[in-house]
Design an enzyme around this catalytic site. Structure first.
Site, PDB file in Angstrom:
ATOM      1  N   SER A 130      -9.664  -0.399   7.503  1.00 54.39           N
ATOM      2  CA  SER A 130      -9.173  -0.316   6.120  1.00 54.39           C
ATOM      3  C   SER A 130      -8.519  -1.570   5.567  1.00 54.39           C
ATOM      4  O   SER A 130      -8.171  -1.594   4.397  1.00 54.39           O
ATOM      5  CB  SER A 130      -8.178   0.832   5.994  1.00 54.39           C
ATOM      6  OG  SER A 130      -8.883   2.030   5.893  1.00 54.39           O
ATOM      7  N   LYS A 173       0.846  -1.207   0.000  1.00 53.44           N
ATOM      8  CA  LYS A 173       0.000   0.000   0.000  1.00 53.44           C
ATOM      9  C   LYS A 173       0.876   1.249   0.000  1.00 53.44           C
ATOM     10  O   LYS A 173       1.896   1.298   0.709  1.00 53.44           O
ATOM     11  CB  LYS A 173      -0.902  -0.025   1.240  1.00 53.44           C
ATOM     12  CG  LYS A 173      -1.918   1.115   1.305  1.00 53.44           C
ATOM     13  CD  LYS A 173      -2.781   1.006   2.560  1.00 53.44           C
ATOM     14  CE  LYS A 173      -3.813   2.109   2.656  1.00 53.44           C
ATOM     15  NZ  LYS A 173      -4.635   2.010   3.877  1.00 53.44           N
ATOM     16  N   SER A 196      -9.621   1.969   3.306  1.00 49.03           N
ATOM     17  CA  SER A 196      -8.792   2.707   2.372  1.00 49.03           C
ATOM     18  C   SER A 196      -7.785   1.858   1.594  1.00 49.03           C
ATOM     19  O   SER A 196      -7.249   2.319   0.595  1.00 49.03           O
ATOM     20  CB  SER A 196      -8.012   3.781   3.142  1.00 49.03           C
ATOM     21  OG  SER A 196      -7.155   3.178   4.096  1.00 49.03           O
TER      22      SER A 196
HETATM   23  N1  GLN Z   1     -12.783   4.050   6.733  1.00 47.52           N
HETATM   24  C1  GLN Z   1     -12.177   4.542   7.930  1.00 47.52           C
HETATM   25  C2  GLN Z   1     -11.827   5.996   7.769  1.00 47.52           C
HETATM   26  O1  GLN Z   1     -12.201   6.538   6.812  1.00 47.52           O
HETATM   27  C3  GLN Z   1     -10.999   3.736   8.272  1.00 47.52           C
HETATM   28  C4  GLN Z   1      -9.779   4.144   7.559  1.00 47.52           C
HETATM   29  C5  GLN Z   1      -8.605   3.303   7.892  1.00 47.52           C
HETATM   30  O2  GLN Z   1      -8.717   2.280   8.565  1.00 47.52           O
HETATM   31  N2  GLN Z   1      -7.454   3.756   7.472  1.00 47.52           N
HETATM   32  O3  GLN Z   1     -11.186   6.592   8.579  1.00 47.52           O
END
Ligand code: GLN
Length: 476
Positions: free
Chosen positions: A177, A78, A153
């Site tokens: 994420s 990532k 994400s």
């Molecule tokens: N979807 C969550 C957010 O928008 C989690 C993001 C993540 O785990 N990096 O913060």
């Protein structure tokens, strides 16, 4: 790599000289490049680094040395995880030209184990999002259904494993994420215990919640990758000293007598089909000899609010470093220093990142600190206590990962509140810092994957893998 090879198959192929690591890397790169237009899952391919590493693995094999548990395995990383000399953007315009001077510890470890990094994967800007639509470099499309999001994400890291261009990948999880995109793309995704994997070289979003973890096609490969990257690191003061067990030794297929808790709060908002598939998975484990107990995690209702107060507070502080002085990008349109700060940030951060910096700054401000930030810290303790209490009577907890399967691109992008609700079942585990994972548990009538979430007590990844693997053996 063409299609879905497991780590075991790659190792066997290398050992029998069916192919070399270099041949595999070359094939993986050309396959990944040829399908990238469809999904936009990769932001960059690291040809030189991949081929150099593959040659090293081939040399070790030729010399009769042990090349490591990930020898020759094509891995994608990532783009919030630093790779020395290989551009790392965090999906943001503000880091569009940033080339890190060092590697993240997880990257060093996976290469020491023989892994071959073929590219960097697309993600929501600074890992903020649930659909990968917040990337400055365009959204990722879900390889299972190209008109749908892959989740976020770490959408790119889930998509590359689902499409078979990488064998395994690294993602990051702050509030879901890894698990949510794994669930949306039909692959395995693991959020380890907080501190289990070093965060050194992971670009900070919300430091008290950030984790690095693996994506894979099956539980065994995810466990193999976690074992390689886990363990204490002097470069990360929050990394845990606890020894790393042999996760593979736990995969005995036996769940007889294991006590599994099913929290009633986790089925309220789930759509019928998602809840149905998760309930069927629970029944499968019951028939295999596990004991199922209904439990309650009463603070669950406050988790999304708590997460968005704490994560934005930490983000507003962590992202202060992108000031136009460091990290290459600077606005050319400024007469004064403060204009330069303002313009650099104003021109180069996306809307969601700005929204979170403003929210975070607000909850940390003098007048609101007690009412929001401090209150949220207290609720975080209650959420953690819910889990501690639950693990007194059960060994693991089963739940959906997300209330719904992958949604259409654009469907929720203008409604941040709806988007934030996709994290309703994942932020709890993140706030408590416990290990949790998603394992595929079936398809909806539209053919969309749904994940079963398994949560265990701190550092109990072995048990979590045992349950996930036992389930996978039955349903595969
Ligand atoms: N979807 C969550 C957010 O928008 C989690 C993001 C993540 O785990 N990096 O913060």
């Amino acid at each position: 790599m063409n299609g879905h090879m497991t780590i075991g198959e790659i190792q066997a192929g290398l050992r029998s000289r069916e192919f070399s690591a270099k041949e595999l890397a070359t094939k993986a790169l050309s396959h990944a490049e040829s399908v990238n237009e469809e999904t936009n899952a990769y932001l960059l391919f690291s040809h030189a680094r991949a081929l150099e590493q593959a040659e090293l693995v081939d040399l070790q094999i030729a010399e009769g040395k042990e090349p490591g548990p990930l020898a020759g395995v094509p891995v994608a990383v990532k783009d919030v995880i630093l790779t020395k000399g290989v551009r790392t953007t965090c999906g943001s315009k503000i880091l569009e030209r940033f080339v890190p001077p060092y590697d993240a510890t997880a990257v060093t470890r996976l290469e020491s184990a023989g892994g071959v990094i073929i590219g960097k994967t697309n993600c929501d800007e600074f890992a903020m999002g649930s659909s990968n639509e917040n990337s400055a470099f365009g959204p990722v499309r879900n390889p299972v259904a190209l008109d749908r999001v892959p989740g976020g994400s770490s959408g790119g890291s889930a998509a590359v494993v689902a499409q078979g261009t990488a064998c395994v990948s690294l993602g990051s999880d702050t509030g879901g994420s890894i698990r949510q995109p794994a669930s949306f793309c039909g692959v395995v995704g693991v959020t380890p215990t907080y501190g289990r994997v070093s965060r050194y070289g992971l670009v900070a979003f919300a430091s008290s919640l950030d984790h690095i973890g693996p994506f894979a096609h099956n539980v065994r490969d995810a466990a193999t990758l976690l074992r390689v990257i886990a363990g204490h690191d002097a470069l990360d003061s929050t990394s845990a000293a606890a020894p790393v067990p042999d996760y593979l030794a736990a995969l005995d297929g036996n769940v007889r007598g294991v006590k599994l808790g099913v929290p009633k709060e986790y089925f309220k908002d789930a759509t019928g089909e998602t809840a149905g598939l998760v309930e069927r998975a629970i029944e499968v484990l019951r028939l295999e000899g596990a004991e199922i107990h209904e439990i309650s995690l009463p603070s669950t209702d406050y988790a999304v609010d708590t997460y968005y107060v704490l994560s934005t507070a930490e983000a507003s502080s962590n992202l202060a470093r992108y000031d136009g002085v460091r990290y290459t990008t600077r606005s050319p349109h400024s007469d004064t220093l403060s204009d330069m700060y303002r313009n650099t940030r104003g021109e180069n951060f996306g809307a969601e990142v700005k929204r979170r910096i403003m929210l975070g700054t607000y909850v940390l401000s003098h007048g609101y600190y007690d009412a929001y930030y401090l209150k949220a810290q207290k609720v975080r303790a209650l959420i953690t206590r819910d889990f501690t209490d639950a693990f007194r009577s059960v060994d693991a907890i089963l739940a959906p990962v997300s209330p719904f399967p992958a949604f259409k691109l654009g469907e929720k992008v203008n409604d941040p509140m709806q988007m934030y609700l996709s994290d309703i079942y994942t932020v709890t585990g993140s706030l408590a810092g416990i290990p949790c994972m998603s394992v595929p548990c079936g398809l909806t009538t539209d053919g969309l994957p749904v994940g079963l979430q398994i949560l265990c007590n701190h550092f109990d990844e072995s048990r979590m893998f045992r349950i996930a693997d036992a389930f996978e053996r039955i349903v595969k």
